[in-house]
Design a protein around this motif. Structure first.
Motif, PDB file in Angstrom:
ATOM      1  N   ASP A  84     -42.560 -48.606  20.365  1.00 55.07           N
ATOM      2  CA  ASP A  84     -43.658 -48.496  19.233  1.00 55.07           C
ATOM      3  C   ASP A  84     -43.474 -47.197  18.410  1.00 55.07           C
ATOM      4  O   ASP A  84     -43.419 -47.195  17.257  1.00 55.07           O
ATOM      5  N   GLU A  85     -43.053 -46.115  19.041  1.00 54.69           N
ATOM      6  CA  GLU A  85     -42.780 -44.940  18.568  1.00 54.69           C
ATOM      7  C   GLU A  85     -41.424 -44.867  17.508  1.00 54.69           C
ATOM      8  O   GLU A  85     -41.505 -44.665  16.415  1.00 54.69           O
ATOM      9  N   TYR A  86     -40.573 -45.453  17.983  1.00 60.64           N
ATOM     10  CA  TYR A  86     -39.170 -45.538  17.414  1.00 60.64           C
ATOM     11  C   TYR A  86     -39.400 -46.807  15.904  1.00 60.64           C
ATOM     12  O   TYR A  86     -39.157 -46.505  15.020  1.00 60.64           O
ATOM     13  N   LEU A  87     -40.164 -47.704  16.285  1.00 65.06           N
ATOM     14  CA  LEU A  87     -40.496 -48.603  15.044  1.00 65.06           C
ATOM     15  C   LEU A  87     -41.421 -47.701  14.061  1.00 65.06           C
ATOM     16  O   LEU A  87     -41.351 -48.061  12.736  1.00 65.06           O
ATOM     17  N   ARG A  88     -42.273 -47.205  14.409  1.00 66.74           N
ATOM     18  CA  ARG A  88     -43.146 -46.034  13.692  1.00 66.74           C
ATOM     19  C   ARG A  88     -42.278 -45.290  12.853  1.00 66.74           C
ATOM     20  O   ARG A  88     -42.518 -45.086  11.532  1.00 66.74           O
ATOM     21  N   ILE A  89     -41.397 -44.464  13.596  1.00 62.87           N
ATOM     22  CA  ILE A  89     -40.732 -43.488  12.586  1.00 62.87           C
ATOM     23  C   ILE A  89     -39.841 -44.379  11.541  1.00 62.87           C
ATOM     24  O   ILE A  89     -39.401 -44.147  10.431  1.00 62.87           O
ATOM     25  N   LEU A  90     -39.227 -45.399  12.076  1.00 57.46           N
ATOM     26  CA  LEU A  90     -38.482 -46.330  11.162  1.00 57.46           C
ATOM     27  C   LEU A  90     -39.273 -46.792  10.025  1.00 57.46           C
ATOM     28  O   LEU A  90     -38.755 -46.851   8.865  1.00 57.46           O
ATOM     29  N   ASN A  91     -40.396 -47.218  10.221  1.00 60.20           N
ATOM     30  CA  ASN A  91     -41.293 -47.675   9.097  1.00 60.20           C
ATOM     31  C   ASN A  91     -41.267 -46.505   8.088  1.00 60.20           C
ATOM     32  O   ASN A  91     -41.440 -46.826   6.830  1.00 60.20           O
ATOM     33  N   GLU A  92     -41.668 -45.514   8.594  1.00 49.81           N
ATOM     34  CA  GLU A  92     -41.959 -43.861   7.816  1.00 49.81           C
ATOM     35  C   GLU A  92     -40.625 -43.725   6.889  1.00 49.81           C
ATOM     36  O   GLU A  92     -40.673 -43.451   5.743  1.00 49.81           O
ATOM     37  N   MET A  93     -39.638 -44.140   7.611  1.00 45.70           N
ATOM     38  CA  MET A  93     -37.947 -43.954   6.784  1.00 45.70           C
ATOM     39  C   MET A  93     -38.028 -44.888   5.560  1.00 45.70           C
ATOM     40  O   MET A  93     -37.573 -44.613   4.408  1.00 45.70           O
ATOM     41  N   ASP A  94     -38.684 -46.326   6.070  1.00 43.72           N
ATOM     42  CA  ASP A  94     -38.462 -47.351   4.884  1.00 43.72           C
ATOM     43  C   ASP A  94     -39.539 -46.891   3.509  1.00 43.72           C
ATOM     44  O   ASP A  94     -39.277 -47.124   2.736  1.00 43.72           O
ATOM     45  N   LYS A  95     -40.532 -46.237   3.926  1.00 50.46           N
ATOM     46  CA  LYS A  95     -41.711 -45.833   2.987  1.00 50.46           C
ATOM     47  C   LYS A  95     -40.983 -44.870   2.193  1.00 50.46           C
ATOM     48  O   LYS A  95     -41.245 -44.788   0.921  1.00 50.46           O
ATOM     49  N   GLN A  96     -40.232 -43.657   2.875  1.00 51.78           N
ATOM     50  CA  GLN A  96     -39.676 -42.888   1.927  1.00 51.78           C
ATOM     51  C   GLN A  96     -38.246 -43.161   1.548  1.00 51.78           C
ATOM     52  O   GLN A  96     -37.335 -43.079   2.414  1.00 51.78           O
ATOM     53  N   GLU A  97     -38.268 -43.740   0.529  1.00 53.80           N
ATOM     54  CA  GLU A  97     -36.857 -44.089   0.065  1.00 53.80           C
ATOM     55  C   GLU A  97     -35.742 -42.978  -0.154  1.00 53.80           C
ATOM     56  O   GLU A  97     -36.004 -41.778  -0.276  1.00 53.80           O
ATOM     57  N   GLU A  98     -34.777 -43.495   0.126  1.00 51.73           N
ATOM     58  CA  GLU A  98     -33.337 -42.493   0.079  1.00 51.73           C
ATOM     59  C   GLU A  98     -33.666 -41.495   1.167  1.00 51.73           C
ATOM     60  O   GLU A  98     -32.816 -40.371   1.142  1.00 51.73           O
ATOM     61  N   THR A  99     -34.406 -41.519   2.208  1.00 50.92           N
ATOM     62  CA  THR A  99     -34.339 -40.798   3.478  1.00 50.92           C
ATOM     63  C   THR A  99     -33.910 -41.386   4.686  1.00 50.92           C
ATOM     64  O   THR A  99     -34.556 -42.550   4.925  1.00 50.92           O
ATOM     65  N   ASP A 100     -33.153 -40.743   5.226  1.00 45.25           N
ATOM     66  CA  ASP A 100     -32.217 -41.527   6.483  1.00 45.25           C
ATOM     67  C   ASP A 100     -32.267 -40.307   7.657  1.00 45.25           C
ATOM     68  O   ASP A 100     -31.795 -40.627   8.718  1.00 45.25           O
ATOM     69  N   VAL A 101     -33.339 -39.100   7.550  1.00 44.42           N
ATOM     70  CA  VAL A 101     -33.408 -38.294   8.542  1.00 44.42           C
ATOM     71  C   VAL A 101     -34.631 -37.765   8.620  1.00 44.42           C
ATOM     72  O   VAL A 101     -35.246 -37.555   7.656  1.00 44.42           O
ATOM     73  N   ILE A 102     -35.273 -37.686   9.744  1.00 43.86           N
ATOM     74  CA  ILE A 102     -36.640 -37.165  10.004  1.00 43.86           C
ATOM     75  C   ILE A 102     -36.613 -35.935  10.681  1.00 43.86           C
ATOM     76  O   ILE A 102     -35.858 -35.802  11.736  1.00 43.86           O
ATOM     77  N   SER A 103     -36.919 -34.704  10.136  1.00 42.92           N
ATOM     78  CA  SER A 103     -37.127 -33.469  10.610  1.00 42.92           C
ATOM     79  C   SER A 103     -35.747 -32.827  10.940  1.00 42.92           C
ATOM     80  O   SER A 103     -35.663 -32.005  11.867  1.00 42.92           O
ATOM     81  N   GLY A 104     -34.839 -33.269  10.359  1.00 43.00           N
ATOM     82  CA  GLY A 104     -33.452 -33.010  10.538  1.00 43.00           C
ATOM     83  C   GLY A 104     -32.980 -33.172  12.103  1.00 43.00           C
ATOM     84  O   GLY A 104     -31.957 -32.446  12.440  1.00 43.00           O
ATOM     85  N   GLU A 105     -33.524 -34.221  12.609  1.00 46.65           N
ATOM     86  CA  GLU A 105     -32.946 -34.277  14.152  1.00 46.65           C
ATOM     87  C   GLU A 105     -32.705 -35.751  14.317  1.00 46.65           C
ATOM     88  O   GLU A 105     -31.460 -36.009  14.766  1.00 46.65           O
ATOM     89  N   LEU A 106     -33.233 -36.663  14.003  1.00 45.89           N
ATOM     90  CA  LEU A 106     -32.781 -38.274  14.126  1.00 45.89           C
ATOM     91  C   LEU A 106     -32.471 -38.826  12.851  1.00 45.89           C
ATOM     92  O   LEU A 106     -33.228 -38.723  11.865  1.00 45.89           O
ATOM     93  N   THR A 107     -31.298 -39.342  12.906  1.00 44.62           N
ATOM     94  CA  THR A 107     -30.787 -40.351  11.953  1.00 44.62           C
ATOM     95  C   THR A 107     -31.374 -41.835  11.997  1.00 44.62           C
ATOM     96  O   THR A 107     -31.679 -42.156  13.254  1.00 44.62           O
ATOM     97  N   ARG A 108     -31.102 -42.631  11.075  1.00 47.81           N
ATOM     98  CA  ARG A 108     -31.267 -43.799  11.052  1.00 47.81           C
ATOM     99  C   ARG A 108     -30.809 -44.662  12.075  1.00 47.81           C
ATOM    100  O   ARG A 108     -30.979 -45.435  12.712  1.00 47.81           O
ATOM    101  N   GLU A 109     -29.495 -44.308  12.213  1.00 43.92           N
ATOM    102  CA  GLU A 109     -28.533 -44.875  13.149  1.00 43.92           C
ATOM    103  C   GLU A 109     -28.773 -44.900  14.542  1.00 43.92           C
ATOM    104  O   GLU A 109     -28.816 -45.670  15.469  1.00 43.92           O
ATOM    105  N   SER A 110     -29.088 -43.488  14.732  1.00 44.10           N
ATOM    106  CA  SER A 110     -29.425 -43.012  16.070  1.00 44.10           C
ATOM    107  C   SER A 110     -30.764 -43.626  16.766  1.00 44.10           C
ATOM    108  O   SER A 110     -31.006 -44.160  17.594  1.00 44.10           O
ATOM    109  N   LEU A 111     -31.701 -43.794  15.712  1.00 38.92           N
ATOM    110  CA  LEU A 111     -32.870 -44.372  15.956  1.00 38.92           C
ATOM    111  C   LEU A 111     -32.782 -45.779  16.179  1.00 38.92           C
ATOM    112  O   LEU A 111     -33.391 -46.408  17.216  1.00 38.92           O
ATOM    113  N   GLU A 112     -31.817 -46.592  15.560  1.00 40.43           N
ATOM    114  CA  GLU A 112     -31.790 -48.038  15.558  1.00 40.43           C
ATOM    115  C   GLU A 112     -31.014 -48.205  16.796  1.00 40.43           C
ATOM    116  O   GLU A 112     -31.260 -49.286  17.550  1.00 40.43           O
ATOM    117  N   ALA A 113     -30.090 -47.284  17.388  1.00 42.12           N
ATOM    118  CA  ALA A 113     -29.412 -47.434  18.425  1.00 42.12           C
ATOM    119  C   ALA A 113     -30.250 -47.338  19.672  1.00 42.12           C
ATOM    120  O   ALA A 113     -30.183 -47.951  20.816  1.00 42.12           O
TER     121      ALA A 113
END
Length: 566
Positions: free
Chosen positions: A167-196
């Motif tokens: 649920d937490e991974y899905l929530r973060i990915l949803n936040e990334m989708d809302k913020q267009e052109e953003t593929d990194v959260i807080s400089g730690e997790l990338t979209r690719e690493s979250l999806e993995a």
């Protein structure tokens, strides 16, 4: 002063292979024993008439028996011993089978190993005086890691943890989708690493849910992935995935007379089954057995008495014996007989067999009142779905789902079966959930760290009184819906008094072989998987122990004479 001089490596020698083996080596006893075995009756396949010559099965038996005594257990180490160990080379004539041949032979002939153990005991039985037996069990580690063993509570915890992370991974990915052109959260997790991470969590979740479904369908309490027969058991070092072999050790010789391989986590109820092999070899004789408190099971002790086995089970402090009650059955009996059938008739007729005169006291026939159920309510929940059960539980009740064999608690957690008590009640608990429960004080105020609750087999709802009081509610009446009446029945009551002198010798008997097998022979774990194969491997341990013990008791020359008797 000069050192002791050795031989010249380049010097030529003229000697026989026999000269390299000590005159009283254990290898000579093993060689004589196996050479005089009729391997045809153990199911060994006859030699093929065509193709490449095969290795002599007797040579491979010698390798395994010698290896079990010397702590050389794996097929690769045994294959190496065929090349470098002079005693092994002498026994098998210098042939060098590879590790696959050695391993395949054990796999194909695993059942014969216990029969060969019995054959060794038969050969030495004429030279020793058997006494009574001491039965005990020990935990030996299975080829299954703790991480690959699952209980229902363990799966509940892991599924809950993975659901939270998913649920937490899905929530973060949803936040990334809302913020267009953003593929990194807080400089730690990338979209690719979250999806993995999400994909890995979902795969593990699906695997654990599959395990959970399998356990509910089969009704098993544990699931071991590598070795399906192994169980999580408690030992002195905590918990380990293991087997619980039972041995019957003779009081006069300290030899292992018989053993039984089990995956039962406790020793309850295993006394009669462990002694059955010894009894069948001496059907006309009354045999005696001692055991510790872990074997305290009245039904098991009654079975022993019915089959001509006198159980001396250690009692609790302050007790001299056991009060036993069995059904009365009128019959003509011969109290002087030692036949199991006559012994059983006499006991149930309220008459003391002559051979039990010293251990059975105060036998009497009484009429008692017993509760008899006329109609049992169908064992299904009064609530239609798990959701309805959980809603009822949140009101302040423990609600049992008999189909899935679990209990929902007021805090929304799931309690799984922990044990079945002597009175037939089922005990449920969830240690992890209780330790971290924010509502713990509303539910449980005992000295322990978690709540345990007992249900009868027909009970479905129990109020949580502390929870209801905290919310100002009164518990609803819960009825089982059973119809019952009392009946008068005749029963036989008697007092079983074990022999204290024999019980005092128990520890010196049972612990000695286990210590030798585990320490001297290095058999602290099993290499094989499955209870059938593990039983064959343990037969090698017992045979290796008995070989050395019998040699020390009888001497080398006497052992050679006995081994050469077909």
């Amino acid at each position: 002063m000069p050192y002791v001089s050795g031989f010249d490596r380049d010097q030529l020698m003229c000697c026989s292979w026999d000269a390299f083996v000590d005159k009283e080596s254990i290898a000579r006893i093993i060689d004589a024993f196996v050479n005089h075995l009729d391997i045809g009756k153990y199911g060994v396949k006859p030699v093929a008439a065509e193709g490449r010559p095969s290795y002599d099965p007797k040579s491979l038996y010698k390798i395994y028996i010698y290896g079990s005594r010397k702590g050389i257990r794996s097929s690769r180490k045994l294959a190496e011993s065929c090349k470098v160990n002079l005693e092994v080379k002498w026994m098998i004539g210098g042939v060098e089978p590879d590790f696959r041949t050695i391993a395949d032979f054990r796999k194909n002939n695993i059942d014969s190993l216990k029969e060969i153990f019995y054959e060794f005991n038969r050969r030495i039985s004429g030279a020793v005086e058997w006494g009574f037996s001491s039965v005990d069990g020990t935990k030996i580690q299975a080829d299954n890691a703790k991480d690959n063993n699952f209980t229902k509570n363990k799966l509940d915890d892991r599924i809950k943890w993975l659901n939270g992370h998913t649920d937490e991974y899905l929530r973060i990915l949803n936040e990334m989708d809302k913020q267009e052109e953003t593929d990194v959260i807080s400089g730690e997790l990338t979209r690719e690493s979250l999806e993995a991470k999400l994909k890995e969590a979902q795969e593990r979740l699906a695997r654990y849910e599959g395990y959970q479904k399998l356990m509910e369908e089969t009704g098993v309490s544990q699931l071991s992935i590598t070795d399906a027969d192994a169980k999580l058991m408690k030992n002195k070092n905590g918990f380990t995935v293991a087997y619980n072999p039972q041995t019957a050790v003779d009081s006069e010789t300290h030899l292992i007379r018989d053993f039984q391989m089990t995956n039962q986590v406790t020793d309850h109820g295993l006394l009669e089954s462990t002694m059955q092999g010894i009894k069948s070899s001496e059907p006309e004789k009354i045999i005696e057995v001692v055991a510790d408190k872990g074997y305290e099971a009245v039904e098991d002790m009654v079975e022993c008495l019915e089959n001509g086995i006198i159980p001396h089970v250690i009692t609790d402090d302050g007790k001299d014996g056991y009060d036993i009650e069995i059904p009365y059955e009128e019959a003509e009996t011969d109290t002087a007989s030692t036949e199991p059938e006559e012994l059983k008739k006499a006991l149930h007729a309220g008459k003391i067999p002559e051979v039990y005169a010293e251990v059975i006291q105060d036998m009497k026939v009484e009429t008692v009142r017993r509760k008899v159920v006329d109609e049992k309510r169908e064992n299904s929940s009064v609530y239609g779905s798990p959701e309805e059960m959980q809603e009822k539980a949140k009101e302040g009740y423990f609600v049992r789902d008999p189909e899935r064999n679990l209990v929902y608690c007021p805090a929304g957690e799931i309690l799984r079966q922990k044990s079945i008590k002597k009175n037939g009640n089922i005990r449920y608990a969830n240690k992890n959930a209780c330790k971290h429960c924010p509502n713990r004080n509303k539910c449980y105020k005992g000295k322990g760290e978690w709540k345990e609750i007992d249900f009868t087999k027909d009970q479905l709802v129990k109020p949580c009184k502390g929870w209801l009081e905290a919310e100002g509610k009164k518990p609803e009446e819960t009825k089982t819906g059973e119809k019952w009446h009392y009946e008068k029945r005749k029963v036989v009551k008697f007092f079983l008094k074990p022999d204290k002198e024999k019980m005092s010798r128990r520890m010196c008997l049972s612990e000695h072989p286990f210590g030798t097998i585990k320490r001297a022979m290095g058999a602290t774990y099993f290499l094989l998987r499955g209870i059938r194969k593990v039983a064959g491997e343990f037969a090698l341990f017992c045979l290796g122990y008995n070989l050395e013990r019998a040699k020390n008791l009888l001497g080398f020359q006497k052992m050679m004479e006995l081994m050469e008797q077909a």
